[in-house]
Design an enzyme around this catalytic site. Sequence first.
Site, PDB file in Angstrom:
ATOM      1  N   HIS A   1      63.264  42.825  41.774  1.00 30.03           N
ATOM      2  CA  HIS A   1      61.845  43.303  41.591  1.00 30.03           C
ATOM      3  C   HIS A   1      61.190  42.526  40.644  1.00 30.03           C
ATOM      4  O   HIS A   1      61.690  42.514  39.559  1.00 30.03           O
ATOM      5  CB  HIS A   1      61.968  44.820  41.928  1.00 30.03           C
ATOM      6  CG  HIS A   1      62.444  45.487  40.612  1.00 30.03           C
ATOM      7  ND1 HIS A   1      64.033  45.800  40.530  1.00 30.03           N
ATOM      8  CD2 HIS A   1      62.179  45.886  39.180  1.00 30.03           C
ATOM      9  CE1 HIS A   1      64.260  46.082  39.302  1.00 30.03           C
ATOM     10  NE2 HIS A   1      63.372  46.207  38.426  1.00 30.03           N
TER      11      HIS A   1
ATOM     12  N   HIS B   1      57.928  43.362  38.373  1.00 29.67           N
ATOM     13  CA  HIS B   1      56.671  44.354  37.668  1.00 29.67           C
ATOM     14  C   HIS B   1      55.426  43.550  37.689  1.00 29.67           C
ATOM     15  O   HIS B   1      55.361  42.683  37.354  1.00 29.67           O
ATOM     16  CB  HIS B   1      57.038  44.766  36.396  1.00 29.67           C
ATOM     17  CG  HIS B   1      58.432  45.693  36.209  1.00 29.67           C
ATOM     18  ND1 HIS B   1      58.558  46.843  36.257  1.00 29.67           N
ATOM     19  CD2 HIS B   1      59.697  45.211  36.181  1.00 29.67           C
ATOM     20  CE1 HIS B   1      59.853  47.224  36.253  1.00 29.67           C
ATOM     21  NE2 HIS B   1      60.593  46.305  36.231  1.00 29.67           N
TER      22      HIS B   1
HETATM   23  P1  5GP Z   1      64.170  47.734  35.981  1.00 29.50           P
HETATM   24  O1  5GP Z   1      65.325  47.503  36.891  1.00 29.50           O
HETATM   25  O2  5GP Z   1      63.469  46.562  36.010  1.00 29.50           O
HETATM   26  O3  5GP Z   1      64.490  47.992  34.475  1.00 29.50           O
HETATM   27  O4  5GP Z   1      63.023  48.744  36.346  1.00 29.50           O
HETATM   28  C1  5GP Z   1      63.156  49.557  37.291  1.00 29.50           C
HETATM   29  C2  5GP Z   1      61.899  50.294  37.682  1.00 29.50           C
HETATM   30  O5  5GP Z   1      62.000  51.158  38.702  1.00 29.50           O
HETATM   31  C3  5GP Z   1      61.574  51.072  36.469  1.00 29.50           C
HETATM   32  O6  5GP Z   1      60.179  50.744  36.013  1.00 29.50           O
HETATM   33  C4  5GP Z   1      61.354  52.519  36.973  1.00 29.50           C
HETATM   34  O7  5GP Z   1      60.298  53.430  36.560  1.00 29.50           O
HETATM   35  C5  5GP Z   1      61.329  52.400  38.419  1.00 29.50           C
HETATM   36  N1  5GP Z   1      61.779  53.324  39.327  1.00 29.50           N
HETATM   37  C6  5GP Z   1      63.175  53.755  39.166  1.00 29.50           C
HETATM   38  N2  5GP Z   1      63.385  54.857  40.199  1.00 29.50           N
HETATM   39  C7  5GP Z   1      62.263  54.792  40.872  1.00 29.50           C
HETATM   40  C8  5GP Z   1      62.103  55.425  42.315  1.00 29.50           C
HETATM   41  O8  5GP Z   1      62.789  56.333  42.763  1.00 29.50           O
HETATM   42  N3  5GP Z   1      60.836  55.032  42.776  1.00 29.50           N
HETATM   43  C9  5GP Z   1      60.055  54.317  42.157  1.00 29.50           C
HETATM   44  N4  5GP Z   1      58.902  54.081  42.919  1.00 29.50           N
HETATM   45  N5  5GP Z   1      60.144  53.539  41.259  1.00 29.50           N
HETATM   46  C10 5GP Z   1      61.247  53.875  40.442  1.00 29.50           C
END
Ligand code: 5GP
Length: 142
Positions: free
Chosen positions: A103, A105
């Site tokens: 993903h 951001h």
């Molecule tokens: P990373 O893996 O890049 O550190 O971030 C994962 C992102 O996913 C985080 O910003 C977190 O807030 C978001 N996130 C985690 N669980 C969910 C979810 O169930 N739904 C959504 N829409 N975002 C999520």
Amino acid sequence: MTPYDTQNIFAKILRGEIPCHRVHEDDQTLAFMDIMPRAPGHCLVIPKWPARNLLDCDPDVLAGLIVQVQRIAKAAKQALGADGVTLQQFSESAGGQEVFHLHFHVLPRWDGVMMHRHPAPKAEMQTLAEQAEKIRAALAAL
Ligand code: 5GP
């Protein structure tokens, strides 16, 4: 490299097992609001292709994905009236990754305003719904 885990949260969102506030969807891509936004309008853009992160993603899938990242960035900036955009992409735990489906951001930014540090609080669902609607409208007008 660790294999792709089909039970990660974003795989569940892609399968419709967990709800999200959709901003954009096509054959290859889904974009939706982050539930713990580090800036207003914080979106996530993911491929439908099962990539764990940047490191194992098919280059052609990645090429298509980044075009959608640009579209979401432009629309989110315009929809939220932001001054700029920050992109983030974390690969593997050491790189800061917590959800193991690739993903990007997309974070709208305002001059002189810091991003919320991680972890940010959960957003109000109504706020996310309203922001998603504004971003969808801005996308339609691009
Ligand atoms: P990373 O893996 O890049 O550190 O971030 C994962 C992102 O996913 C985080 O910003 C977190 O807030 C978001 N996130 C985690 N669980 C969910 C979810 O169930 N739904 C959504 N829409 N975002 C999520």
